[in-house]
Design a protein around this motif. Structure first.
Motif, PDB file in Angstrom:
ATOM      1  N   SER A 259       0.870  -1.176   0.000  1.00 39.28           N
ATOM      2  CA  SER A 259       0.000   0.000   0.000  1.00 39.28           C
ATOM      3  C   SER A 259       0.908   1.227   0.000  1.00 39.28           C
ATOM      4  O   SER A 259       2.107   1.127   0.287  1.00 39.28           O
ATOM      5  CB  SER A 259      -0.928   0.006   1.222  1.00 39.28           C
ATOM      6  OG  SER A 259      -0.198  -0.083   2.426  1.00 39.28           O
ATOM      7  N   ASP A 260       0.325   2.369  -0.332  1.00 44.14           N
ATOM      8  CA  ASP A 260       1.088   3.615  -0.482  1.00 44.14           C
ATOM      9  C   ASP A 260       0.105   4.735  -0.207  1.00 44.14           C
ATOM     10  O   ASP A 260      -0.795   4.978  -1.019  1.00 44.14           O
ATOM     11  CB  ASP A 260       1.647   3.678  -1.920  1.00 44.14           C
ATOM     12  CG  ASP A 260       2.404   4.968  -2.207  1.00 44.14           C
ATOM     13  OD1 ASP A 260       2.701   5.711  -1.267  1.00 44.14           O
ATOM     14  OD2 ASP A 260       2.700   5.211  -3.401  1.00 44.14           O
ATOM     15  N   MET A 261       0.190   5.374   0.935  1.00 42.61           N
ATOM     16  CA  MET A 261      -0.838   6.342   1.315  1.00 42.61           C
ATOM     17  C   MET A 261      -0.207   7.574   1.960  1.00 42.61           C
ATOM     18  O   MET A 261       0.836   7.462   2.617  1.00 42.61           O
ATOM     19  CB  MET A 261      -1.849   5.715   2.280  1.00 42.61           C
ATOM     20  CG  MET A 261      -1.337   4.508   2.915  1.00 42.61           C
ATOM     21  SD  MET A 261      -2.434   3.331   3.667  1.00 42.61           S
ATOM     22  CE  MET A 261      -3.726   4.279   4.305  1.00 42.61           C
ATOM     23  N   VAL A 388      -4.388   1.621  -8.786  1.00 43.64           N
ATOM     24  CA  VAL A 388      -3.591   2.843  -8.987  1.00 43.64           C
ATOM     25  C   VAL A 388      -3.635   3.679  -7.705  1.00 43.64           C
ATOM     26  O   VAL A 388      -4.512   3.485  -6.863  1.00 43.64           O
ATOM     27  CB  VAL A 388      -4.148   3.691 -10.158  1.00 43.64           C
ATOM     28  CG1 VAL A 388      -4.088   2.919 -11.465  1.00 43.64           C
ATOM     29  CG2 VAL A 388      -5.572   4.173  -9.883  1.00 43.64           C
ATOM     30  N   THR A 389      -2.694   4.590  -7.602  1.00 43.10           N
ATOM     31  CA  THR A 389      -2.831   5.580  -6.538  1.00 43.10           C
ATOM     32  C   THR A 389      -3.437   6.842  -7.129  1.00 43.10           C
ATOM     33  O   THR A 389      -3.310   7.104  -8.314  1.00 43.10           O
ATOM     34  CB  THR A 389      -1.478   5.961  -5.895  1.00 43.10           C
ATOM     35  OG1 THR A 389      -0.691   6.670  -6.859  1.00 43.10           O
ATOM     36  CG2 THR A 389      -0.737   4.740  -5.382  1.00 43.10           C
ATOM     37  N   ILE A 390      -4.104   7.579  -6.262  1.00 45.64           N
ATOM     38  CA  ILE A 390      -4.558   8.933  -6.605  1.00 45.64           C
ATOM     39  C   ILE A 390      -3.980   9.835  -5.522  1.00 45.64           C
ATOM     40  O   ILE A 390      -4.305   9.675  -4.337  1.00 45.64           O
ATOM     41  CB  ILE A 390      -6.104   9.022  -6.647  1.00 45.64           C
ATOM     42  CG1 ILE A 390      -6.659   8.178  -7.815  1.00 45.64           C
ATOM     43  CG2 ILE A 390      -6.551  10.469  -6.762  1.00 45.64           C
ATOM     44  CD1 ILE A 390      -6.334   8.670  -9.221  1.00 45.64           C
ATOM     45  N   GLU A 391      -3.115  10.764  -5.925  1.00 45.94           N
ATOM     46  CA  GLU A 391      -2.358  11.504  -4.925  1.00 45.94           C
ATOM     47  C   GLU A 391      -2.019  12.929  -5.362  1.00 45.94           C
ATOM     48  O   GLU A 391      -0.856  13.280  -5.546  1.00 45.94           O
ATOM     49  CB  GLU A 391      -1.067  10.757  -4.584  1.00 45.94           C
ATOM     50  CG  GLU A 391      -0.227  10.307  -5.770  1.00 45.94           C
ATOM     51  CD  GLU A 391       1.046   9.598  -5.312  1.00 45.94           C
ATOM     52  OE1 GLU A 391       1.797  10.184  -4.535  1.00 45.94           O
ATOM     53  OE2 GLU A 391       1.267   8.447  -5.749  1.00 45.94           O
ATOM     54  N   PRO A 392      -3.062  13.764  -5.518  1.00 46.85           N
ATOM     55  CA  PRO A 392      -2.758  15.156  -5.838  1.00 46.85           C
ATOM     56  C   PRO A 392      -2.104  15.874  -4.655  1.00 46.85           C
ATOM     57  O   PRO A 392      -2.161  15.390  -3.518  1.00 46.85           O
ATOM     58  CB  PRO A 392      -4.143  15.744  -6.133  1.00 46.85           C
ATOM     59  CG  PRO A 392      -5.085  14.890  -5.355  1.00 46.85           C
ATOM     60  CD  PRO A 392      -4.484  13.513  -5.316  1.00 46.85           C
TER      61      PRO A 392
HETATM   62 MN    MN Z   1       2.320   6.989  -4.512  1.00 44.77          MN
END
Ligand code: MN
Ligand code: GLY
Ligand code: MN
Length: 469
Positions: A259-261, A388-392
């Motif tokens: 995971s990536d948050m 996918v990640t969403i990371e604005p």
């Molecule tokens: Mn990321």
């Protein structure tokens, strides 16, 4: 390693299916190496071993100096060989028992007779036209070179990429676990923020919680009040009241799915008005971008959608002047949001990035050149099973504002005195990041794997001040 510690994510039949699917699309044997633990300072003081992702995907047991060979036309069982290094006589003494050949063969769905010594890979590939996948580990690379194995062609790489892009139920369930561990770790970090004196205290809380879930950090966690340094690390800075702490961290579960948050919050939970406004802008961009993660949607359009909302918020904050749509067309957001809206996620936090843009970009598409778009790692049409990640984000990055080539084209639309005031105050940066699984048409929208971690600014404050426990 005991039999119980193979940590394979999927049942044998799934590995067989994946190998058979690859075997249909290759015309020469492919060897996929596991790699080896890298030395930290000398060989017997290594970093933790982490097997190569393709090797794990096709069912390789996570042991060093091993390889899977898959032959064209294999049914996923016959025509597949696992080469492994048998334990040396002293290995049980220092490292404990190794899983037996029978255990490994059963777990990955091959016959025990298809297990060979790693040393025999040389004769098995001698004189043949064989391709290989290697991790960037020096001994493995030297070995592949000595065996005169070939780099994969574009078609061979795509045969793997096309499989790994779409996560099956076993992979998704591992990723849900990695997300759950990441959520718990971020909660722990938030709770630690108010009583912490330094970035390291927050990171310590986070890493301890990951360990409780039998997970590791999925990359070097970013836990910092200098959030404008996009991949900056925790440096033990003091958590001065009023500063924003940005925590970008995730879990790698035992099978290596990640995971990536990211969450960003004031260290004391009290938002200034400009912090809150820019945070709410990023949150709006994130929520709209997540809703757009539907089958068939082009990822570049999701990046553009987030960028447009960021321009709207920057105009409201009087950092930019003009029509948000025009500003977005011109790429003015790049000064504040340089990194792109996200990337593929899977066994790597930037999944498949070892294949370069062949993985991230669909055929016929290439990276945009414009600053603000050039770091976008993905431009494919989304499909069910992609994660996918969403990371604005919005950042005040001093080094951007020192680069005339970036800033001058926007001199007419930037409120430079307002920007300089935030730079003087060391505003830092805000990013909010979720992990999103694209679902089929019959679902009402994407699955947000990280939805368990609040991102509403008031709820985040309540967690930090202990009102919500
Ligand atoms: Mn990321
Ligand atoms: N963790 C780095 C990133 O979010 O891409
Ligand atoms: Mn991240």
């Amino acid at each position: 390693m005991s039999d119980l510690e193979l940590h394979l994510t999927s049942p044998a039949a799934a590995y067989q299916q994946r190998r058979a699917a690859l075997a249909k699309n290759i015309t020469r044997p492919m060897v996929i190496f596991s790699g080896h633990a890298l030395a930290r300072s000398y060989a017997s003081n290594p970093h933790m071993f982490r097997a190569e992702s393709c090797y794990l995907y096709f069912g390789g047991p996570p042991l060093e100096h091993a390889a899977l060979m898959i032959e064209p036309g294999s049914d996923g069982q016959s025509g597949c060989t696992w080469f492994r290094t048998p334990p040396g006589p002293d290995d049980p003494l220092w490292l404990g028992p190794t899983p037996s050949d029978t255990t490994c063969a059963t777990a990955i769905g091959i016959d025990a007779s298809q297990i060979k010594d790693y040393d025999t890979l040389e004769s098995a590939t001698a004189g043949g036209n064989v391709s290989c996948i290697t991790p960037p580990h020096p001994e493995t690379l030297a070995h592949a070179c000595k065996l005169k194995l070939n780099k994969p062609t574009e078609e061979e790489s795509l045969a793997i990429i096309n499989l790994r892009l779409i996560k099956d139920e076993h992979e998704l369930s591992a990723m849900r676990y990695a997300a759950k561990a990441g959520v718990a770790a971020h909660f722990a970090a938030m709770r630690a923020a108010r009583s912490s004196n330094s970035e390291t205290d927050v990171q310590a809380a986070l890493v301890a919680e990951l360990a409780r879930y039998n997970c590791r950090e999925s990359f070097s966690s970013i836990c910092t009040i200098r959030g404008e340094v996009l991949h900056g690390e925790c440096a033990g800075r003091n958590l001065a009241k009023g500063s924003l702490v940005l925590v970008d961290a995730g879990a790698e579960e035992p099978g290596c799915y990640t995971s990536d948050m990211t969450r960003t919050y004031p260290v004391d939970g009290i938002w200034t008005s400009v912090q809150r406004h820019l945070y709410e802008t990023v949150l709006r961009a994130e929520q709209s971008a997540i809703k757009a993660c539907l089958p068939g949607k082009r990822y570049l359009e999701i990046h553009r959608l987030a960028s447009q909302i960021i321009c709207e918020g920057l105009v409201e904050a009087e950092l930019l002047k003009g029509e948000p749509a025009d500003l977005a067309d011109r790429g003015a957001y790049g000064l504040f949001f340089p990194h792109g809206v996200g990337h593929l996620l899977g066994m790597g936090v930037h999944d498949l990035e070892d294949f370069g843009d062949l993985a991230g970009y669909a055929k016929g598409r290439s990276r945009p050149e414009r600053f603000g778009d050039c770091f976008l790692r993905l431009d494919r049409d989304l499909a069910p099973g992609m994660v996918v990640t969403i990371e604005p984000g919005i950042y005040l990055v001093p080094s951007i504002w020192e680069r005339d080539a970036l800033v001058k084209p926007f001199a007419d639309v930037v409120n430079r005195s307002a920007v300089d005031a935030l730079l003087r105050d060391e505003f830092g940066g805000i990013r909010i990041e979720e992990d999103v699984a694209v679902c089929g048409e019959s679902f009402s929208g994407p699955e947000v794997l990280t939805a368990g971690l609040p991102n509403d600014p008031d709820v985040v404050s309540a967690i930090i001040d202990g009102t919500i426990v």
